[in-house]
Design an enzyme around this catalytic site. Structure first.
Site, mmCIF file in Angstrom:
data_model
loop_
_atom_site.group_PDB
_atom_site.id
_atom_site.type_symbol
_atom_site.label_atom_id
_atom_site.label_comp_id
_atom_site.label_asym_id
_atom_site.label_seq_id
_atom_site.Cartn_x
_atom_site.Cartn_y
_atom_site.Cartn_z
ATOM 1 N N VAL A 154 0.853 -1.193 0.000
ATOM 2 C CA VAL A 154 0.000 0.000 0.000
ATOM 3 C C VAL A 154 0.880 1.231 0.000
ATOM 4 C CG1 VAL A 154 -1.809 1.296 1.211
ATOM 5 C CG2 VAL A 154 -1.776 -1.197 1.371
ATOM 6 N N GLU A 211 -5.746 0.010 -16.008
ATOM 7 C CA GLU A 211 -5.688 -1.309 -16.651
ATOM 8 C C GLU A 211 -6.573 -1.320 -17.895
ATOM 9 O OE1 GLU A 211 -4.055 -3.989 -15.268
ATOM 10 O OE2 GLU A 211 -3.375 -2.852 -13.519
ATOM 11 N N LYS A 226 -7.119 -2.022 -0.158
ATOM 12 C CA LYS A 226 -6.132 -1.290 0.641
ATOM 13 C C LYS A 226 -6.684 -0.937 2.030
ATOM 14 C CE LYS A 226 -3.597 0.347 -3.369
ATOM 15 N NZ LYS A 226 -3.655 1.265 -4.529
#
Lengths: 348, 348
Positions: A154, A211, A226
């Site tokens: 993270v 992505e 996260k």
């Protein structure tokens, strides 16, 4: 001179950057910590694997990778699957940098589990194992008296886990909030500048940030993962990503962003976790209108922001002022390895 | 159960907050780290001193302090001077929280030196010894194989030294910049809101932020001391405060601040250190006009800001979002003590 033998899984952008960093920093690590890192094995999903108990030459490994296959460097028959590699590579530490399926955490989760069971220390940059199985893996690492470290999982530009482990002992983390997903933050920034969401996503893809299928980011899953990691590690929670109250940015329109600005606010995908008075945890990821003067509103493009609230110091805010590159991620992995070299017997 | 025996110097606001924190967190420290802190002696400049090798009751110490004198708690004749106290109190760690003369660093510097020579670990919240004699004290601590820790000496709301020690191993710090003096930052904020410098200083004094004689802050000395500490510790420099290119805010007028705002800038007292290409260090404290969108410009009132540049990660910014209280400073001291408890043998 301390020697630390390392089994490496993964030679993607981070793995290759890590191999270069280990080579470049070798002299410094020896001088400062009396430590020599010896990579005894490398496993890749599509470029073969190599094991040499005396240590592989990382420059040769990188050349062989470019040429397509590592197998020729192996002094033993190289194992055909990652699990066998983890079980058999002569090593003290598994450095786990495989390509992750974010839904299942596999194959990283299995590799980490097998390595700890075998008695290796583990360093991973993968979010999956920590988000999905932290409590199990932490307890396994404690039983085995081994480190499980994941600084780069993270905010990989910033040593947040080291800071809390060493700088906030006997402190209680009461909550945190921040902006932890760079794709959505960039998309919102671009939309505020006039782009439609489709245009903003295409632009983020062209920049190598988003992505090909951006839904993991856009729908808030990456941010939720996260939140789970930070809450599970720092607040002794046992959250799964599906436990996080999650709304992505899919339904946010340029008109919403403009209307927020007209009110002196900016819309951001904000992560939050907070201990409730009854001891349970409230965790969320959702678009929020934050005042323009708030540091959350000033976190732009691919920057990240995290504010930690505890019972011991004033709220502590950390800002990653540029998107972390694979080199930064690789450095976080190296920092974890060096902690193992400096403290081979884990301490709480 | 580990026992760590502590000799404490100073029962000002930070010392008293530390004593309360040690009492309140006793159970947590035992549970998490198997550590029991035993304060075997307390020395104050004006409220006497007490030594009890079996450990003083800190609640009794605080009551005796309020009543005016600690001497009755002592099982040995209490030493009349701090130096003798440091030399004779049965202890593993000196916690040094004396009132400091910022020009000479005394008496803190002598206490720290004597404690290290005697073979104690040292934790201090005082800036003087670290700004004026870091290299000597660091080398002495290494020779003695003892810790010298000073987390609360700069930005005491935030564990910056722990973060760099553990999170940035084998990294080279190339420079840093920030806003590190809360008095001048508050004065500039108040002047921007319309106050004259005299009014702003009076207001800051009324808030308990500025000293009766504010020149140490206003002329940039406090900021220069902090620049020295960070440069000496992180960049292996050997700077004295007089080596810092230093201009305070004394000649800044409300008109200057308004003119800067008209240009989209804000005037701030900015600290900087940067490695020059020839390896030497450029260190400065001076008023600078920074663009309004810059985090430096957004650091208001008594907030603090620090950005660290290294060869390993993206620029890392830390924000202290509220002025540290004595309790926060005391916590940083406790965190240092706990590091000693967790790692009694210092490591690089």
């Amino acid at each position: 001179m301390n020697e630390l033998r390392i089994a490496l899984i993964g030679l993607g952008a981070v793995g290759r950057a890590w191999a270069r960093l280990v080579t470049e920093r070798a002299e410094r690590m020896q001088r400062l910590y009396g430590t020599r890192l010896v990579v005894t094995g490398v496993f890749t999903a599509r470029h073969g694997a190599a094991i040499d108990p005396r240590g592989l030459d990382l420059s040769e490994v990188l050349r062989a990778y470019e040429a397509g296959n590592l197998t020729d460097l192996s002094v033993h028959p190289a194992p055909a699957d990652g699990g066998t590699f983890v079980d058999t590579c002569p090593a003290d530490v598994l450095v786990e940098l495989s390509v992750l399926n974010p839904q299942t955490g596999q194959p990283a989760l299995d590799y980490v589990r097998r390595a700890l069971r075998r008695g290796l220390h583990v360093v991973t940059a993968n979010k999956g194992p920590i988000a999905l199985a932290y409590r199990e893996l932490r307890d396994l690492a404690r039983t085995q008296n081994r480190w499980l470290l994941f600084e780069s999982s993270v905010m990989d530009g910033i040593p947040i886990f080291s800071m809390v482990r060493w700088g906030l002992p006997a402190a209680e983390i009461r909550g945190f909030y921040g902006i932890l997903n760079s794709t959505t933050n960039l998309v919102l920034t671009l939309m505020e500048q006039g782009a439609s969401m489709e245009e903003a996503i295409r632009q983020a893809q062209a920049m190598g940030i988003a992505e090909a299928d951006p839904s993991h980011d856009i729908d808030g899953w990456d941010a939720a993962v996260k939140v789970c990691i930070l809450a599970n590690v720092w607040m002794d929670a046992d959250l799964k990503p599906t436990d996080v109250d999650r709304t992505g940015i899919r339904s946010v329109s340029p008109a919403d962003l403009r209307a927020a600005l007209d009110r002196g606010h900016r819309m951001k995908l904000v992560c939050r976790a907070q201990r409730r008075p009854d001891g349970t945890l409230q965790a969320s990821v959702r678009p929020e209108e934050v005042p323009l003067y708030d540091p959350l509103a000033q976190t732009k493009e691919t920057e990240a922001f995290l504010c930690i609230e505890s019972d011991s110091i004033a709220p502590l805010a950390l800002v990653e002022r540029a998107r972390a590159t694979p080199v930064h991620t690789a450095y976080g992995v190296l920092a974890d390895v060096l902690q193992i070299a400096r403290l081979p017997n884990p301490i709480r």
